[in-house]
Design a protein around this motif. Structure first.
Motif, short mmCIF file in Angstrom:
data_model
loop_
_atom_site.label_atom_id
_atom_site.label_comp_id
_atom_site.label_asym_id
_atom_site.label_seq_id
_atom_site.Cartn_x
_atom_site.Cartn_y
_atom_site.Cartn_z
N GLU A 94 0.83 -1.21 0.00
CA GLU A 94 0.00 0.00 0.00
C GLU A 94 0.86 1.26 0.00
OE1 GLU A 94 -2.20 -0.81 3.50
OE2 GLU A 94 -3.82 -1.87 2.46
N ARG A 95 1.99 1.21 0.71
CA ARG A 95 2.90 2.37 0.76
C ARG A 95 3.45 2.68 -0.63
NH1 ARG A 95 7.09 4.33 4.82
NH2 ARG A 95 6.21 2.81 6.27
N ILE A 96 3.86 1.62 -1.34
CA ILE A 96 4.41 1.81 -2.69
C ILE A 96 3.34 2.38 -3.61
CG2 ILE A 96 5.32 0.61 -4.72
CD1 ILE A 96 6.69 -1.35 -2.76
N GLU A 97 2.13 1.84 -3.53
CA GLU A 97 1.05 2.31 -4.39
C GLU A 97 0.68 3.76 -4.11
OE1 GLU A 97 -2.18 -0.39 -3.95
OE2 GLU A 97 -1.18 -2.01 -5.02
N GLN A 98 0.69 4.15 -2.83
CA GLN A 98 0.34 5.51 -2.45
C GLN A 98 1.34 6.53 -2.98
OE1 GLN A 98 -0.01 5.15 1.79
NE2 GLN A 98 -2.00 4.13 1.69
N HIS A 99 2.61 6.13 -3.06
CA HIS A 99 3.66 7.05 -3.52
C HIS A 99 3.92 6.96 -5.02
CE1 HIS A 99 4.63 7.15 0.82
NE2 HIS A 99 5.19 8.31 0.56
N PHE A 100 3.31 5.99 -5.69
CA PHE A 100 3.72 5.65 -7.05
C PHE A 100 3.71 6.84 -8.00
CE2 PHE A 100 3.15 3.98 -11.34
CZ PHE A 100 4.14 3.02 -11.39
N ASN A 101 2.63 7.60 -8.01
CA ASN A 101 2.50 8.70 -8.97
C ASN A 101 3.50 9.83 -8.74
OD1 ASN A 101 0.41 7.47 -10.39
ND2 ASN A 101 -1.16 8.33 -9.05
N SER A 102 4.05 9.91 -7.53
CA SER A 102 5.02 10.97 -7.23
C SER A 102 6.46 10.53 -7.50
CB SER A 102 4.88 11.41 -5.76
OG SER A 102 5.21 10.34 -4.89
N SER B 266 12.16 6.31 -13.48
CA SER B 266 13.07 5.21 -13.15
C SER B 266 12.69 4.56 -11.82
CB SER B 266 14.52 5.71 -13.12
OG SER B 266 14.67 6.76 -12.18
N GLN B 267 12.23 5.37 -10.87
CA GLN B 267 11.79 4.82 -9.59
C GLN B 267 10.50 4.01 -9.75
OE1 GLN B 267 11.55 8.30 -7.12
NE2 GLN B 267 13.75 8.36 -6.71
N GLN B 268 9.64 4.41 -10.70
CA GLN B 268 8.43 3.63 -10.98
C GLN B 268 8.79 2.26 -11.55
OE1 GLN B 268 5.93 6.08 -13.47
NE2 GLN B 268 5.17 7.29 -11.74
N LYS B 269 9.88 2.19 -12.31
CA LYS B 269 10.34 0.89 -12.80
C LYS B 269 10.71 -0.01 -11.62
CE LYS B 269 12.29 2.28 -17.27
NZ LYS B 269 13.55 2.32 -18.09
N VAL B 270 11.36 0.57 -10.64
CA VAL B 270 11.73 -0.19 -9.44
C VAL B 270 10.47 -0.65 -8.70
CG1 VAL B 270 12.89 -0.08 -7.19
CG2 VAL B 270 13.91 1.04 -9.19
N ALA B 271 9.51 0.26 -8.55
CA ALA B 271 8.26 -0.07 -7.86
C ALA B 271 7.54 -1.22 -8.56
CB ALA B 271 7.35 1.16 -7.81
N ASN B 272 7.43 -1.17 -9.87
CA ASN B 272 6.76 -2.23 -10.62
C ASN B 272 7.49 -3.55 -10.47
OD1 ASN B 272 4.44 -1.06 -11.82
ND2 ASN B 272 5.73 0.06 -13.26
N PHE B 273 8.81 -3.51 -10.52
CA PHE B 273 9.57 -4.75 -10.38
C PHE B 273 9.36 -5.36 -9.00
CE2 PHE B 273 13.30 -7.15 -9.05
CZ PHE B 273 13.39 -8.08 -10.10
N VAL C 160 17.44 2.49 -6.86
CA VAL C 160 16.75 1.63 -5.89
C VAL C 160 16.81 2.26 -4.49
CG1 VAL C 160 16.71 -0.63 -4.76
CG2 VAL C 160 17.16 -0.46 -7.21
N ILE C 161 17.97 2.75 -4.12
CA ILE C 161 18.13 3.39 -2.81
C ILE C 161 17.27 4.65 -2.72
CG2 ILE C 161 19.74 4.43 -1.19
CD1 ILE C 161 20.13 1.41 -1.64
N ARG C 162 17.29 5.45 -3.78
CA ARG C 162 16.47 6.67 -3.79
C ARG C 162 14.98 6.33 -3.74
NH1 ARG C 162 19.84 10.06 -8.43
NH2 ARG C 162 21.54 10.75 -7.06
N PHE C 163 14.61 5.23 -4.37
CA PHE C 163 13.22 4.77 -4.31
C PHE C 163 12.82 4.49 -2.86
CE2 PHE C 163 10.81 0.84 -3.66
CZ PHE C 163 9.56 1.21 -4.14
N CYS C 164 13.69 3.83 -2.12
CA CYS C 164 13.41 3.52 -0.71
C CYS C 164 13.17 4.80 0.09
CB CYS C 164 14.57 2.73 -0.10
SG CYS C 164 14.81 1.09 -0.81
N TYR C 165 14.02 5.78 -0.11
CA TYR C 165 13.84 7.06 0.59
C TYR C 165 12.54 7.75 0.15
CZ TYR C 165 18.78 6.58 1.91
OH TYR C 165 19.97 6.13 2.42
N ALA C 166 12.23 7.65 -1.14
CA ALA C 166 11.07 8.34 -1.68
C ALA C 166 9.75 7.82 -1.10
CB ALA C 166 11.04 8.23 -3.21
#
Length: 286
Positions: A6-14, A18-25, A52-58
């Motif tokens: 749910e956390r990933i989905e809530q932040h996805f559009n922001s 490249s971070q969305q690629k990480v989220a989808n994977f 990937v690291i920046r995605f975690c922070y995001a």
């Protein structure tokens, strides 16, 4: 803030592209994360370890290690390896209920209401109008979704012409792709685990100018990148079995919405269908 999913989905559009690629994977390969490094995830997601690291922070985590921990806990609690496992485990607490029938049906009704509250009325109105006006409607689904697509074809075929299930057999699929054009509409049902075939078929249809409407279960399902628009029938469990009652109700609601654009026409179609059916049965058994 809910589960890691749910956390990933809530932040996805922001997130960045490249971070969305990480989220989808991550959402499509959750078991991979716990036993592989950030660099390996970045490579598999066609990005980099830094992304990937920046995605975690995001998404509000303090690093990749926390992502691994939360995903491990999520997998343990939700058993995402098995739709049937999710279905059975989510029902075990109900087995000893004296009012089991009422409890199960009440849960289903609550799920339907939650989904209904999130449907955009303007989007629903425009979509059903497109269904009414389309020269042909093509229905796409695989796995459990194919049964829902078959029901929708059966129902629509009684009300309007040119409603077809898209075949997956190669020669028939090629012929179907050759016949479609911008006057057609495609409805693709793509639920977890997101079979590749419906996604690829939808992609080919879009190249031919077909308007594609997706019905899916998360805001980050792969079909979002291809379809013109999507209805998200979001649920907390990753069980297609649990989603089916709400999905069938939504498909029925789409049919009702389509008929609302020309009640006289669809009533006429109903009369013609009933007359032919009665005549056919009488002649067949006489």
């Amino acid at each position: 803030m809910g589960t890691i999913k749910e956390r990933i989905e809530q932040h996805f559009n922001s997130l960045s592209k490249s971070q969305q690629k990480v989220a989808n994977f991550i959402l499509n390969n959750p078991t991979y994360i716990g036993v592989h490094s950030a660099a390996e995830v970045g490579e598999r997601a066609s990005t980099s370890e830094t992304t990937v690291i920046r995605f975690c922070y995001a998404i509000g985590l303090n690093g990749y290690a926390q992502l691994q921990k939360e995903l491990t806990m999520y997998l343990f609690e939700h058993n995402t390896n098995s739709t049937l496992g999710n279905y059975v485990s989510s029902k075990e607490e109900l087995f000893k209920e004296q009012q089991l029938c009422e409890k199960v049906m009440r849960q289903t009704s609550h799920q339907i209401i939650r989904i209904a509250e999130k449907i955009n009325p303007e989007q629903f109105q425009e979509t059903t109008k497109k269904m009414h006006e389309a020269k042909a409607i093509y229905l796409i689904g695989a796995g459990a979704s194919s049964f829902a697509a078959q029901w929708l074809q059966f129902t629509l075929n009684m009300l309007r012409p040119n409603v077809k299930l898209v075949p997956t057999e190669t020669n028939a699929l090629i012929r179907t792709v050759q016949e479609v054009d911008e006057t057609a509409l495609a409805i693709v049902i793509s639920l977890h685990r997101y079979y590749k075939e419906p996604i690829h078929i939808t992609e080919e249809f879009r190249k031919c100018g077909v308007y594609a409407i997706a019905i899916t279960d998360t805001n980050v399902a792969p079909i979002h990148a291809i379809a013109n628009e999507a209805f998200v029938l979001q649920q907390t469990e990753l069980s297609t079995i649990d989603m089916m009652p709400a999905l069938m109700v939504f498909l029925n609601t789409l049919v009702v919405g389509m008929m609302s654009h020309d009640a006289a026409y669809y009533n006429q179609q109903r009369v013609k269908y009933d007359d032919f059916q009665n005549s056919f049965i009488a002649n067949r058994w006489s």
